[in-house]
Design an enzyme around this catalytic site. Structure first.
Site: not given
Ligand code: BGP
Length: 479
Positions: A177, A376
């Site tokens: 990201e 993701e």
């Molecule tokens: C993205 C990241 C992850 C993950 C996900 C969910 O931004 O790549 O590492 O954590 O989001 O976000 P969160 O854990 O804040 O709910």
């Protein structure tokens, strides 16, 4: 019709959010190890402390102890039929301070076994090199990617990973990201992506973000070249936070603002995919008087290190409105994103927009013509364990079903070239944004709460069985 036969169904993790064992096996301290927990009740943000301080709560230190449970967890993923598991290699397990000349063999042995465990179950490992895991030593000595030396340290780390694991790992991503920092230069994000410490409100913050990002992109482009030189068959991609942007209305100013927002949020992807800094960024630097150190030789590196595919995360779309005071249409997330009345929100206020995944796939295809990989997508939610131990997470099934259906339409009806889908995250883990455990994403429940209580035991949620069927039918049965 339908998805390719070898479609990479699976799940995605980040090492620092699951592994724990933060000071074991010779591991050094990373930026994730100095971040405290925030929460969704008081909305207290995560804090960055100067090193690990007594009396603070650092949720990533133990996380869900994947470091000791990975065989059991990977067996559960295999039970669901996973064909791929995305995770990261913690830089600090391989180079504890970041600038050593020889790697830590204990860290290499850990990942060798993790990779072999995946392969023994027929699971393709998909590796991110830097997922918010910059060595704290590089932050303290160099202020992370603000310093060009860190490009070399990243390349050394990448070389060791390709050399030691590239015989078994085909799919790689360089920096997770990377574009999250693009339009909100605040401390939290600068630290996560680039390992750069800045004070909130520092007038130099945005210029620093551009310099750090350029150095990150050079590091990524060099890593792509290093990997391909070792093995041309490696698929080395970038990793982008894809939040498709909609104009708040069809007012011409809103639409131009949306386009300028797209440029600002995705210019790093332009560099990854096309190999040059787009003109609008050069113009912005000139307009704002930013002095960005980017030599002609480095520009050639960018051109020679373009990626093989685009990996992206998808959680939400956003709507963008123009503000009258914003005469140059410069986009800032905190000021210019507005509520979209047409979509619902999660308990954490994240817009839920299944159609946005199809829109995002089309937008990427039209702009870059590269294979894509959704690495993701998932729903962070509160789960309730029933007295008999079961967890009825129908809301998670509904979320994933709706998104996967739209993803398949983008392949079937729009012809998008899609390599796979690794949902976030197949097992409950520490949230990146809040540091909470109770923001759960998994098909597998982990008995641990925000207060750190629980025995870390694992159990299958209702969604576990649903996803198993989805994979077994290659996405044909989503019921
Ligand atoms: C993205 C990241 C992850 C993950 C996900 C969910 O931004 O790549 O590492 O954590 O989001 O976000 P969160 O854990 O804040 O709910």
């Amino acid at each position: 019709m339908g998805l390719r036969k070898d479609f990479l169904w699976g799940g995605a993790l980040a090492a620092h959010q699951v592994e724990g064992g933060w000071d074991q096996g010779g591991k050094g301290m990373s930026v994730a190890d100095v971040m405290t927990a925030g929460d969704n009740v008081t909305h207290a943000p995560r804090r960055i402390t100067d090193g690990v301080l007594p009396g603070e709560n650092y949720p990533n230190h133990e996380a869900v102890d994947f470091y000791h449970h990975y065989k059991e967890d990977i067996a559960l993923f295999a039970e669901m039929g996973f064909r791929a598991l995305r995770t990261s290699i913690q830089w600090t397990r391989i180079f504890p301070e970041g600038d050593e000349t020889t790697p830590n063999e204990e860290g290499i042995a850990f990942y060798n076994d993790l990779i072999d465990t995946c392969l023994s179950h027929g699971i393709e490992p998909v590796i991110t090199l830097q997922h918010f895991e910059m060595p704290w030593g590089l932050v303290k000595k160099y202020n992370g990617f603000m310093d060009k030396h860190v490009i070399d340290y990243f390349c050394r780390f990448a070389s060791v990973c390709f050399e030691r694991f590239g015989d078994r790992v085909k799919y790689w991503m360089t920096i997770n990201e990377i574009n999250n920092q693009a339009a909100q230069p605040i401390a939290h994000h600068m630290l996560q992506e680039g390992g750069v410490l800045i004070q909130d409100g520092d007038p130099k913050a945005e210029e620093m973000m551009y310099q750090s990002a350029i150095n990150e992109l050079i590091a990524s482009a060099k890593a792509v070249q290093i990997g391909h030189a070792m093995n041309p068959d490696l698929m080395i991609g970038c990793m982008i936070a894809n939040e498709p942007l909609y104009g708040a209305t069809c007012k011409p100013e809103d639409m131009l603002e949306m386009e300028k927002a797209n440029q600002k949020r995705y210019w790093m992807l332009d560099v990854h995919a096309r190999g040059y800094v787009p003109a609008f960024v050069e113009k912005l630097w000139a307009r704002k008087g930013y002095q960005i150190d980017l030599s002609d030789a480095e520009r050639r590196v960018l051109a020679a290190g373009t990626v093989d595919y685009i990996g992206w995360s998808y959680y939400m779309s956003q709507a963008v409105a123009w503000r009258e005071a914003n005469t140059d249409f410069d986009f800032y997330e905190l000021e210019d994103i507005v509520d979209n009345p047409y979509v619902k929100k999660s308990d954490w206020g994240w817009p839920i927009d299944p159609l946005g995944i199809r829109y995002g796939l089309n937008w990427m295809e039209d702009r870059y013509h590269l294979p894509q990989f959704i690495v993701e997508n998932g729903l962070g939610a509160y789960d309730k364990v029933e007295p008999d131990g079961s967890i009825d997470d129908q809301y998670r099934i509904d979320y994933l079903r709706a998104h996967i259906a739209k993803m398949i339409e983008a392949v079937d009806e729009d012809g998008v070239d899609l390599l796979g889908y690794t949902m976030w995250a197949p097992i409950d883990i520490v949230s990146a944004s809040t540091g909470e455990m109770d923001k759960r994403y998994g098909f597998v429940y982990v008995n641990k709460n925000n207060a750190g209580e629980g025995d870390l035991s694992r159990s299958r949620k209702k969604s576990f069985y649903w996803y198993k069927k989805v994979i077994a039918t290659n996405g044909e049965d989503l019921a």
